[in-house]
Motif scaffolding. Structure first.
Motif, PDB file in Angstrom:
ATOM      1  N   GLU A 194      45.714  41.821  14.373  1.00 24.32           N
ATOM      2  CA  GLU A 194      46.737  40.800  14.636  1.00 24.32           C
ATOM      3  C   GLU A 194      47.907  41.387  15.424  1.00 24.32           C
ATOM      4  OE1 GLU A 194      46.148  38.009  10.645  1.00 24.32           O
ATOM      5  OE2 GLU A 194      48.076  38.992  11.012  1.00 24.32           O
ATOM      6  N   SER A 242      52.625  39.208   5.754  1.00 20.78           N
ATOM      7  CA  SER A 242      51.601  40.255   5.902  1.00 20.78           C
ATOM      8  C   SER A 242      50.968  40.124   7.282  1.00 20.78           C
ATOM      9  CB  SER A 242      50.536  40.131   4.809  1.00 20.78           C
ATOM     10  OG  SER A 242      49.861  38.903   4.942  1.00 20.78           O
ATOM     11  N   ALA A 243      50.426  41.236   7.760  1.00 19.15           N
ATOM     12  CA  ALA A 243      49.730  41.228   9.052  1.00 19.15           C
ATOM     13  C   ALA A 243      48.460  42.053   8.903  1.00 19.15           C
ATOM     14  CB  ALA A 243      50.622  41.815  10.132  1.00 19.15           C
ATOM     15  N   ARG A 244      47.353  41.499   9.376  1.00 22.66           N
ATOM     16  CA  ARG A 244      46.054  42.159   9.187  1.00 22.66           C
ATOM     17  C   ARG A 244      45.644  42.922  10.456  1.00 22.66           C
ATOM     18  NH1 ARG A 244      45.702  37.586   6.080  1.00 22.66           N
ATOM     19  NH2 ARG A 244      45.184  36.281   7.859  1.00 22.66           N
ATOM     20  N   PRO A 245      44.657  43.813  10.308  1.00 18.81           N
ATOM     21  CA  PRO A 245      44.178  44.550  11.490  1.00 18.81           C
ATOM     22  C   PRO A 245      43.728  43.591  12.585  1.00 18.81           C
ATOM     23  CG  PRO A 245      43.307  45.549   9.497  1.00 18.81           C
ATOM     24  CD  PRO A 245      44.008  44.303   9.072  1.00 18.81           C
ATOM     25  N   GLN A 253      47.188  53.195  12.841  1.00 22.42           N
ATOM     26  CA  GLN A 253      46.574  51.902  12.481  1.00 22.42           C
ATOM     27  C   GLN A 253      47.583  50.764  12.597  1.00 22.42           C
ATOM     28  OE1 GLN A 253      44.671  52.327   8.532  1.00 22.42           O
ATOM     29  NE2 GLN A 253      44.889  54.516   8.873  1.00 22.42           N
ATOM     30  N   VAL A 254      48.862  51.140  12.533  1.00 26.10           N
ATOM     31  CA  VAL A 254      49.924  50.129  12.586  1.00 26.10           C
ATOM     32  C   VAL A 254      50.943  50.547  13.650  1.00 26.10           C
ATOM     33  CG1 VAL A 254      51.831  49.077  11.286  1.00 26.10           C
ATOM     34  CG2 VAL A 254      49.652  49.544  10.151  1.00 26.10           C
ATOM     35  N   THR A 289      47.069  47.026  13.755  1.00 23.46           N
ATOM     36  CA  THR A 289      47.980  45.931  13.400  1.00 23.46           C
ATOM     37  C   THR A 289      49.270  46.169  14.184  1.00 23.46           C
ATOM     38  OG1 THR A 289      47.073  46.048  11.185  1.00 23.46           O
ATOM     39  CG2 THR A 289      49.096  44.757  11.480  1.00 23.46           C
ATOM     40  N   ALA A 345      45.119  46.184  19.788  1.00 24.31           N
ATOM     41  CA  ALA A 345      44.847  45.168  18.758  1.00 24.31           C
ATOM     42  C   ALA A 345      43.349  44.907  18.658  1.00 24.31           C
ATOM     43  CB  ALA A 345      45.599  43.885  19.085  1.00 24.31           C
ATOM     44  N   MET A 394      47.125  47.340   8.369  1.00 24.45           N
ATOM     45  CA  MET A 394      47.517  46.281   7.444  1.00 24.45           C
ATOM     46  C   MET A 394      48.976  46.484   7.012  1.00 24.45           C
ATOM     47  SD  MET A 394      46.362  43.699   5.636  1.00 24.45           S
ATOM     48  CE  MET A 394      46.796  42.719   4.222  1.00 24.45           C
TER      49      MET A 394
END
Lengths: 615, 243
Positions: B28, B23-26, B150-151, B182, B177, B1
């Protein structure tokens, strides 16, 4: 063709100077230029331009008198040995030539730049024309090199003549070496094409000087063949032997071209200069004749050479390592697991970037060799004098290592500045990254200094009468200090203090890289250098010296106060005083280190190289 | 996230990024596009904690990159356009080094499948000097993936890759992804971004022009036309120039 070369060189020089002057608008270059000019003025030109200063003759007279004083003290050579420098120079030239013939692996190539290749090789110019272009160009470079070297050689007391003679002498030497290396590459290419193998050539080339020296020695009278290492006036005896050997046939024949070439440089006056000019020009002429008669295809080799050089320059400008990276991996210095202090990972990584032989086993062998050499020298009465030099030389080298070592051992943040973006993505606070990066040079320099400390400790062993020249009270004190137990205690204390002192020394260049990255990058450039860059390097050097002094002052004060209090107020034995003093010094140094790490870590976290390097 | 609020970055008087929020969510994949000098790389570098933002807030997996950088960086991986490698470390030693930095205790178990997936297992004992550009890129990716971030931030990930390399890179990004990562990536190759990204953020002169899912941004600039390409959207959104 010559017109084109001169146009290229003078236009390039004009534009280079213009660029250098324009960039003085930036303070970092302006300050560097001021310091660089000041350095040259005070160290080289001041005396030459001084109105009321001593004349050249007066300086020569003073130097001659100083030489006589040194001679009386047994340090300098008597006047009949004045030709020793000429003989040494001839031997050095012979060594350069021999090494060139032995180690040269390149096929024929000339030092063209990539741009020169792009413009000149497809141009309607003969191969001979290209060679002459290169030779004339090399003369211009040799002239610049000669002027630079004259700045240094003008201060050598054993060289007579005038600066003009020296400059001309250097030019002849550089020109001859350049011609020789060019002819050498042409000839080696011919030999290689004719099926003459590299090792056969090497063997033959090495055999010639070895055989000539052996024959010369064999022809000398038995009494003059070897020297006695235990002779009372060993330096003078050695010089006589060396002059006798190099002046005897057939070695003298081999050294004759070198002596002819060096004649103008060592000429005492203009008469001697012009007399020696003829033989020197003959040597140059013979070389030129050799080069033009042995021309072979050099285009391929020149292209490869230009590409390599361009890659090196590009690497330097981008702040990367010189040349192409290594292609073979090596065994890591120790096993690195996934768990544990992350700083150790940086130590592991940076040690992998050093020489493979830099390992604990090598340190142990060095320590053993030092102790063995000292023990042997102590047991041999005729070589015992070596021990007198052994300790002081170790101390001098240790001082030099402490001062210059941080500039040489650069396996820290400086060499990884190019990877700063990557390092900043690591989940570590800045101080941990800075500490981890500095561990490798700390370990290396500490190892070197410990060895030198060991050398000094084992060498300072007074003989039964070696301190008789001191007064009885002083002798007793010196003997007490040099007693094995005291020496061991002092060595241990100093050894404990070495790592933090080394770390403090390393702080300065690393801080420079992080606080003034634009300055730091500028000083790393090669090919874009100049008097301003030299000035910047000088500023860094003096900053390091000053910082070291300021960092050590509180530690020394704390140590001295502790020793004084232990002795005078608590009447503790000297050993306890020394231990407590060392502990106080260590505490202050560690405190300074912690503060420095915290500061540099914060700086590393905030630094934005992209913004810094825009300036 | 990823949560970005009023991010700004200035170089002296020059505003590289101004008032950027998104913002960017998991799961995406956000494509960061814009003309040259739009501030894409600066934005990515601020998000990854490489350079400090002048103002604004960036939260990575719930951690503020300015106040809790260590925790935030533990959750992210940054892949620059040019792979940054250490000259003297072999492929395996790179992974070993990164494992200690990120505290990946069982790295040997993780490293081998990763090397095999990226098809560089046979180069494990080679130094970067012996690797091709594509191989170096793969090694940089392997290093970034070792701690299971996670990112992920990719800056021009397709630069210098051959067609096969581009295909594999796209597959790899989509696979991460789908696994819940994210991803933010910048590229000028709009037709390729169109295949990979679920969302897009268009920047011009450091300011946000548009952001949202591909369909949302497309609707914003399509003027009612159907099947408008990302390239056409980009040209319409930016006015067809850098200025």
């Amino acid at each position: 063709m010559l017109g084109a070369l001169l146009y290229l060189r003078f236009t390039s020089l004009k534009n280079w100077l213009r660029m250098r002057l324009l960039r003085l608008k930036q303070p970092k270059y302006l300050v560097g230029a001021i310091v660089g000019v000041a350095y040259f003025w005070f160290f080289f030109f001041r005396r030459s331009f001084a109105v009321a200063g001593p004349s050249r003759e007066a300086q020569q007279r003073a130097l001659h008198n100083a030489g006589l004083a040194l001679q009386d003290a047994g340090v300098a050579l008597p006047p009949d040995l004045g030709s020793v420098p000429l003989a040494i120079g001839a031997v050095v030239l012979l060594a350069i030539v021999t090494l060139g013939w032995v180690f040269s692996l390149e096929r024929a190539s000339l030092g063209f730049t990539e741009a020169e290749i792009a413009f000149l090789f497809p141009a309607p110019v003969t191969r001979s024309g290209l060679v002459h272009f290169r030779l004339v160009d090399a003369q211009l470079r040799s002239l610049l090199g000669a002027l630079f070297m004259t700045l240094f050689s003008n201060r050598w007391f054993f060289v007579g003549g005038s600066p003009v003679m020296h400059a001309f002498g250097w030019w002849l030497i550089f020109s001859a070496i350049n011609l020789h290396l060019t002819g050498l590459r042409f000839t080696l290419t011919r030999l290689s094409d004719a099926g003459f193998g590299t090792w056969r050539r090497r063997g033959l080339v090495l055999l010639i000087p070895i055989a000539v020296i052996a024959i010369t020695l064999a022809l000398l009278p038995a009494a003059e063949r070897w020297i006695n290492p235990g002779a009372h006036d060993f330096p003078v005896t050695l010089s006589h032997w060396f002059l006798n050997l190099t002046g005897s046939a057939p070695l003298s024949w081999l050294l004759a071209p070198g002596k002819f070439l060096l004649g103008p440089f060592f000429a005492e006056n203009w008469g001697a200069f012009f007399l020696s000019l003829g033989p020197a020009v003959l040597v140059i002429g013979a070389h030129y004749f050799w080069v033009v008669r042995s021309i072979v295809s050099f285009e391929d080799g020149s292209i490869v050479r230009a590409e390599k050089r361009a890659a090196v320059v590009a690497a330097m400008r981008s702040g990367k390592r010189l040349g192409r990276g290594p292609t073979k991996g090596r065994k890591p210095p120790f096993a690195l697991t996934g768990a544990g202090r992350p700083e150790i990972a940086f130590l592991w990584k940076n040690l992998l970037g050093t020489w493979a032989w830099l390992n604990p086993r090598a340190w142990a062998w060095c320590a053993l060799a030092i102790v063995a050499a000292a023990t042997w020298a102590k047991s041999q009465p005729e070589w015992r004098w070596l021990l007198l030099a052994y300790g002081p030389v170790a101390i001098i080298i240790a001082g030099y290592t402490l001062l210059a070592g941080p500039q040489l051992a650069r396996q820290d943040i400086r060499s990884d500045l190019v990877n700063a973006d990557l390092l900043k993505t690591y989940p570590l606070p800045g101080w941990q990254i800075v500490l981890g990066q500095m561990l490798a040079p700390i370990a290396i320099l500490t190892g070197v200094l410990w060895l030198l400390l060991l050398a000094a400790a084992v060498a300072f062993q007074p003989g039964p009468h070696s301190l008789d020249f001191l007064s009885p009270a002083m002798r007793d004190f010196a003997l007490a200090c040099l007693a094995p137990a005291s020496r061991a205690l002092l060595t241990l204390c100093l050894a404990t203090l070495v790592p933090p002192v080394v770390a403090l020394q390393l702080f300065v260049p690393n801080a420079a890289a992080l606080i003034f990255p634009a300055w730091f990058q500028a000083t790393r450039q090669r090919g874009g250098g100049g008097i301003d860059i030299m000035g910047q390097r000088l500023i860094f050097f003096f900053a390091q010296l000053l910082t070291m002094i300021f960092a050590l002052l509180p530690a020394v004060f704390a140590g001295a106060s502790t020793v004084a209090m232990a002795s005078f107020f608590f009447s503790l034995p000297p050993i306890a005083g020394v231990w407590l003093g060392a502990a106080a010094v260590l505490a202050v140094l560690l405190g300074e280190l912690w503060a420095g790490l915290w500061f540099l870590g914060s700086r590393f976290e905030c630094i934005d190289l992209s913004a810094e390097l825009r300036a | 996230m990823i949560e970005v609020l009023a991010l700004a970055k200035r170089y002296g008087d020059f505003p590289a990024v101004t008032d950027l929020s998104f913002s960017a969510r998991p799961g995406e994949v956000l494509g960061l596009v814009g003309p040259n000098g739009a501030g894409k790389t600066t934005t990515l570098r601020c998000l990854a904690g490489i350079i400090p933002a002048t103002s604004g807030t960036v939260r990575i997996a719930g951690h503020d990159i300015a106040t809790d950088p260590v925790a935030a960086k533990r959750a992210l991986a940054f892949f620059p356009d040019e792979p940054r490698l250490f000259d003297y470390l072999t492929v395996r030693q790179h992974l070993n080094f990164v494992a200690r930095i990120y505290g990946v205790a069982d790295h040997e178990v993780l490293a081998q499948p990763l090397l095999e997936e990226l098809e560089i297992a046979d180069k494990a004992d080679e130094l970067p000097g012996a690797l091709s550009r594509g191989m170096k890129q793969k090694l940089a990716i392997a290093c970034g993936l070792l701690h299971s971030p996670q990112v992920m931030f990719f800056d021009e990930p397709l630069t210098g890759l051959d067609p096969l390399g581009i295909r594999r890179m796209k597959d790899s990004i989509l696979k991460r992804a789908r696994a819940g990562a994210t991803i933010v990536l910048s590229s000028h190759l709009l037709h390729l971004l169109e295949e990979v990204c679920s969302h897009v953020l268009i920047l011009k002169k450091g300011r946000k022009i548009a952001d949202g899912s591909l369909a949302e941004v497309s609707a914003q600039f399509s003027n009612g036309e159907a099947d408008v390409s990302l390239e056409e959207i980009f040209i319409r959104a930016t006015g067809g120039s850098e200025n």
